[in-house]
Write a protein that holds these residues in place. Structure first.
Motif, PDB file in Angstrom:
ATOM      1  N   ASN A 387     -84.448 -61.840 -13.512  1.00 45.48           N
ATOM      2  CA  ASN A 387     -83.258 -62.094 -14.319  1.00 45.48           C
ATOM      3  C   ASN A 387     -82.296 -63.049 -13.605  1.00 45.48           C
ATOM      4  O   ASN A 387     -81.375 -63.576 -14.225  1.00 45.48           O
ATOM      5  N   ASP A 424     -78.779 -70.318 -14.731  1.00 46.01           N
ATOM      6  CA  ASP A 424     -77.563 -69.541 -14.950  1.00 46.01           C
ATOM      7  C   ASP A 424     -76.559 -69.723 -13.826  1.00 46.01           C
ATOM      8  O   ASP A 424     -75.406 -69.339 -13.955  1.00 46.01           O
ATOM      9  N   TYR A 524     -69.840 -65.677 -13.168  1.00 45.37           N
ATOM     10  CA  TYR A 524     -69.525 -64.683 -14.201  1.00 45.37           C
ATOM     11  C   TYR A 524     -68.813 -65.397 -15.342  1.00 45.37           C
ATOM     12  O   TYR A 524     -67.592 -65.286 -15.530  1.00 45.37           O
ATOM     13  N   THR A 525     -69.592 -66.150 -16.099  1.00 47.36           N
ATOM     14  CA  THR A 525     -69.021 -67.026 -17.129  1.00 47.36           C
ATOM     15  C   THR A 525     -68.417 -66.248 -18.294  1.00 47.36           C
ATOM     16  O   THR A 525     -67.503 -66.744 -18.954  1.00 47.36           O
ATOM     17  N   SER A 526     -68.913 -65.043 -18.540  1.00 45.86           N
ATOM     18  CA  SER A 526     -68.326 -64.248 -19.625  1.00 45.86           C
ATOM     19  C   SER A 526     -66.879 -63.895 -19.300  1.00 45.86           C
ATOM     20  O   SER A 526     -65.998 -63.954 -20.182  1.00 45.86           O
ATOM     21  N   SER A 527     -66.625 -63.542 -18.054  1.00 48.57           N
ATOM     22  CA  SER A 527     -65.257 -63.237 -17.636  1.00 48.57           C
ATOM     23  C   SER A 527     -64.385 -64.481 -17.724  1.00 48.57           C
ATOM     24  O   SER A 527     -63.211 -64.425 -18.140  1.00 48.57           O
ATOM     25  N   TYR A 715     -79.183 -55.317 -16.787  1.00 45.22           N
ATOM     26  CA  TYR A 715     -77.725 -55.480 -16.695  1.00 45.22           C
ATOM     27  C   TYR A 715     -77.064 -55.791 -18.039  1.00 45.22           C
ATOM     28  O   TYR A 715     -75.884 -56.111 -18.077  1.00 45.22           O
ATOM     29  N   SER A 716     -77.818 -55.705 -19.151  1.00 43.05           N
ATOM     30  CA  SER A 716     -77.248 -56.124 -20.434  1.00 43.05           C
ATOM     31  C   SER A 716     -76.922 -54.955 -21.359  1.00 43.05           C
ATOM     32  O   SER A 716     -76.563 -55.180 -22.509  1.00 43.05           O
ATOM     33  N   ASP A 726     -69.825 -58.396 -19.719  1.00 41.55           N
ATOM     34  CA  ASP A 726     -69.948 -59.153 -18.480  1.00 41.55           C
ATOM     35  C   ASP A 726     -71.377 -59.637 -18.274  1.00 41.55           C
ATOM     36  O   ASP A 726     -72.325 -59.154 -18.903  1.00 41.55           O
ATOM     37  N   ASP A 727     -71.522 -60.576 -17.339  1.00 46.84           N
ATOM     38  CA  ASP A 727     -72.850 -61.133 -17.076  1.00 46.84           C
ATOM     39  C   ASP A 727     -73.759 -60.118 -16.398  1.00 46.84           C
ATOM     40  O   ASP A 727     -74.952 -60.067 -16.676  1.00 46.84           O
ATOM     41  N   PHE A 728     -73.198 -59.343 -15.482  1.00 50.12           N
ATOM     42  CA  PHE A 728     -73.952 -58.283 -14.815  1.00 50.12           C
ATOM     43  C   PHE A 728     -73.159 -56.988 -14.977  1.00 50.12           C
ATOM     44  O   PHE A 728     -72.197 -56.748 -14.264  1.00 50.12           O
ATOM     45  N   ASN A 729     -73.589 -56.181 -15.935  1.00 44.15           N
ATOM     46  CA  ASN A 729     -72.845 -54.979 -16.274  1.00 44.15           C
ATOM     47  C   ASN A 729     -73.349 -53.805 -15.435  1.00 44.15           C
ATOM     48  O   ASN A 729     -74.546 -53.531 -15.390  1.00 44.15           O
TER      49      ASN A 729
END
Length: 838
Positions: A387, A424, A524-527, A715-716, A726-729
């Motif tokens: 991943n 990523d 961590y692009t989602s954040s 992690y999803s 988040d990218d890694f939850n």
């Protein structure tokens, strides 16, 4: 579909006057039975099916059984065709074309993959009937009667009915013994394990075999070296009895063969008069002279060259003692322990009657040890996909040094390097190989418990104890925040029972140093997207954004966060956006801080799995881990100062403090015919306290992946119902439940249907998002469910696995809209794995 439909005539290759076997029906006293053991007596079984479809039979029917003749017929029927083809290709190429995959290979593949029709053979039916008669006879039905009928159920298709009339079952009545050797008679009476044969129990031949083995095991563990199961016989008397049998268990004297004659004498119980250990034995030096020897605690050690081992290192592994009674168990335990030292090949232990004993009741134990090479070098090359890495190449080298300090220690040193590509990760130079990692690990193993005091009374040597000291270093570049990882551990291992293991990790130290924390929002692009969206509305500092109005990493992200939390924007603590920024910053701080963990743990594992082929077992594993407690105790006693956060530090770093516990239970049921139901349950929780209000990332839990919930990527899933923002939850509590039905498809190809349930949550830490936290039992409604199916190919030494998971119940959706919302191939997850998931 058209090809398969054309092959669906299952009797296509059944000759006229013959029948395809479609079913074996065993009728016991007029009723059909599903007794698998009875079914296993069959000489012929119907063609296998996949979900009711005879796939292999129809593949076979698709094949041309004589492709060579068919190819030649093309030219015999058209004489000019061969010459015409030869002008274009050549005669040699035309001949070779008939051996190609198109004309022959595909038919060979279909024949080999498929299965020829099972045609009823009455001679095999009669053999089956005889085996069934013996089967029921061996289960106590001495008056069993059998016959068979063949029922035609369709053209060229038939069913065989095996009719069994058992009659009444015989039970055991009186049980007595006749043991000629007085010493064995006394042993039999003192055996604490109850007999398998009991009055009133139905007769079963297998019980008699089990009783033989029970008696033999006990006798051979109490000195009867020459005793074998064949010495145990039974007289079974049914004369004058109505469905009952009297049993006389008989054990004769020892039968001794002497050249052309034989004689009998009472069995003797042997004691060990000497234990001789040959420390460097090999076939090449077997006839050489011994050049070095010593005696240590009644053990005689011999060497063909200079003795390289301290005596205790070897004698501690041997449970055969001078003066003790001969025992099979002690022999087996010694072999296991010696093999576990990893400095010898599998040992050979042989016994001979001591000619010095005039009573001939003594044995000399000879232990032959063949040393492995002192130095062993290994190298591996791996191609990986994960991943994190889309593509990676890894290489490792290792060196094992045996008998380092002449007390059977082993030292393992390994180094590894990996380069890979990840789309990523932040990659400003657009390099293909944009991630790398290298590291070195060392491990020193001692075949005993290293303590300043004796531990024999607590952990006796029969538990095969060992001590392990490990240290390692690794460094990642362009992987997330880039990290340096230092580890060290001291642990003790032992086996309280044959299938139980225990591990006490006294110290497990880990220091994680982030080398590039400013890269956080690039990874961590989602954040970043969430923070940038809030900044587009509420940012008041122009220098925080670029010409496109987006936050600059990392000066702009830091500046905007500081503005919000210090009250320099229109947001107030009551606003949801303020709380979102606060949550993003909390996570950033947590994941970019350097971590120091000093933990201790205890792990206990119990299993009933006897070997790799055992599919009817359970395994239980429990672990408890405590981190930082010792450091806090020292800090409190020493009255050390606390930092501005009210926490203690070591090396200017706040250390982690938490307690963590895990429970893992696996159960397999074997239903026969290669059908296995496997279930797994897992619960884990890590609670921060004292010096910490969160769990380090390396000690937290995640959900999803090929060995977890297979309908989600690693992690999803979670935490809770947050929809994996988040990218890694990750979180600090986890529940996982899985069930999988495995079955044979054909050959070495296996299939499975599965259901995976579980999720992760935050609990008792600094996360305040209600969707991510576990507050009460009502939050169990956030357990996600994934279902699916898979195919596995068994290569004997490992299994290649493909699983396709579908999101069946997704707690990230609103209540009432969670079932089957994404139950389609577009949202499915294909997992690749090696070996079974549990």
């Amino acid at each position: 579909m058209a090809i398969f439909i054309s092959a669906c005539n299952a009797v296509k290759r059944v000759p006229d006057g013959k029948n395809l076997l479609v079913k074996n029906n065993i009728l016991v006293n007029g009723k059909s039975t599903n007794d698998e053991n009875a079914s296993n007596q069959m000489y012929q079984k119907p063609n296998g099916t996949l979900l009711g479809y005879k796939l292999r039979l129809n593949l076979y029917n698709l094949a041309n059984l004589n492709p060579d003749s068919t190819y030649q017929a093309r030219f015999k029927n058209h004489p000019g065709r061969y010459e015409n083809w030869s002008k274009v290709l050549s005669a040699k190429q035309v001949d070779r074309l008939g051996q190609s995959f198109l004309y022959k290979g595909i038919h060979d593949f279909l024949k080999n993959t498929g299965e020829p029709p099972v045609i009823i053979d009455t001679s095999k039916t009669k053999k089956t009937l005889l085996r069934l008669k013996f089967y029921y006879f061996n289960n106590g039905y001495f008056n069993v009667k059998t016959d068979y009928t063949i029922d035609s159920i369709a053209p060229k298709k038939a069913r065989i009915n095996y009719n069994i009339l058992t009659g009444p079952g015989y039970t055991l009545d009186s049980i007595r013994t006749t043991i000629l050797t007085p010493a064995l008679d006394s042993l039999y009476k003192t055996n604490p394990e109850p007999s398998v044969l009991k009055s009133g129990k139905q007769y079963k031949t297998s019980d008699f075999e089990e009783e033989k083995n029970r008696i033999t095991t006990y006798f051979r563990n109490h000195g009867a070296y020459f005793f074998q199961p064949t010495y145990v016989t039974f007289d079974i008397d049914t004369i004058g009895k109505k469905n009952k049998a009297d049993i006389n268990l008989k054990i004769g004297n020892n039968n001794i063969q002497e050249r052309d004659s034989s004689r009998t004498e009472p069995f003797k119980l042997y004691k060990i008069s000497d234990v001789n250990i040959y420390t460097d034995y090999s076939a090449a030096n077997a006839k050489s002279k011994i050049t070095d020897s010593t005696t240590y605690k009644n053990f005689n050690l011999y060497s063909y060259k200079k003795l390289k081992y301290k005596p205790r290192a070897i004698t501690d592994a041997i449970f055969i003692n001078k003066g003790s009674t001969y025992s099979d168990t002690r022999t087996t335990l010694s072999s296991r322990y010696l093999n576990n030292l990893k400095i010898f090949n599998y040992p050979s232990i042989q016994y001979e009657v001591d000619k010095r004993d005039s009573t001939a009741q003594s044995l000399v134990a000879n232990v032959y040890l063949t040393p492995r090479k002192k130095y062993s070098f290994g190298a591996t090359l791996d191609v990986t996909h994960s991943n994190i890495q889309d593509f990676g190449i890894g290489a490792s080298v290792s060196e094992t040094i045996r008998n380092v300090f002449n007390r059977a220690e082993t030292l393992e040193i390994s180094a590894r390097v990996n380069v890979g590509s990840s789309k990523d990760m932040a990659n400003p130079n657009n390099n293909f190989f944009n991630v790398s990692e290298y590291g070195i690990d060392t491990k020193l193993n001692f075949p005993r418990i290293l303590m300043p005091f004796g531990t024999e009374k607590i952990i006796p040597k029969r538990m095969i104890p060992s001590t392990s000291i490990a240290a390692g270093f690794s460094k990642q570049r362009n992987i997330g925040l880039d990290k340096e990882n230092f580890t060290g551990a001291l642990s003790y291992n032992w086996s309280p029972k044959r299938l139980n293991t225990a591990k006490l990790e006294v110290l497990n130290a880990q220091f994680v140093r982030n080398l590039n924390p400013d890269n956080y929002f690039n990874v961590y692009t989602s954040s970043y997207d969430e923070l940038n969206g809030i900044a587009n509305v509420y940012n008041t500092t122009p220098s925080n954004v670029d010409s496109n109005g987006n936050l600059i990493i990392s000066s702009g992200t830091t500046g905007f966060t500081d503005d919000v939390l210090s009250g320099q924007t229109a947001l107030t603590p009551a606003d949801q956006q303020y709380k979102d920024v606060e949550s993003i910053e909390e996570r950033r701080v947590r994941l970019t801080e350097n971590d120091f963990i000093l933990a201790s743990s205890y792990t206990f594992t119990k299993t009933t799995k006897k070997d790799l082929a055992d599919n009817n077992f359970y395994q239980f594993k429990a672990k408890i881990e405590s981190a930082g407690t010792l450091l806090s105790l020292i800090s409190n006693v020493a009255n050390l100062p606390q930092n501005v956060n009210g926490n203690y530090e070591i090396f200017n770093l706040e250390y982690s403090e938490y307690i963590k516990t895990e429970f893992d239970y696996i159960k397999h049921w074997d239903f026969g015919k290669e059908k296995v139901l496997a279930v797994r349950s897992f619960f884990g929780i890590a609670i921060p306290f004292g010096n910490s209000d969160y769990i380090p990332f390396s000690r937290s839990y995640y959900s999803g992946g090929s060995n977890d919930n297979r309908a989600w990527q690693p992690y999803s899933l979670g935490p809770g119902s947050t929809d994996a923002l988040d990218d890694f939850n990750e979180a600090n509590m986890k529940i996982a439940l899985s069930a999988e039905l495995r079955f044979k498809v054909f050959g070495d190809v296996k299939g499975a249907v599965f259901a995976d349930a579980g999720n992760i949550w935050n609990v008792l830490d600094n996360v305040t998002d209600d969707k991510a936290t576990f507050n009460n039992v009502n939050d169990l409604a956030e357990i996600a469910l994934g279902t699916g199916f898979g195919l596995r190919y068994d290569l004997s030494f490992f299994v290649v696995r493909l699983d396709l998971g579908f999101k069946t119940y997704n707690p990230a959706h609103e209540k009432g809209d969670r079932w089957f919302k994404e139950y389609n191939f577009g949202h499915s997850v294909l997992n690749f794995g090696i070996n079974y998931p549990f």
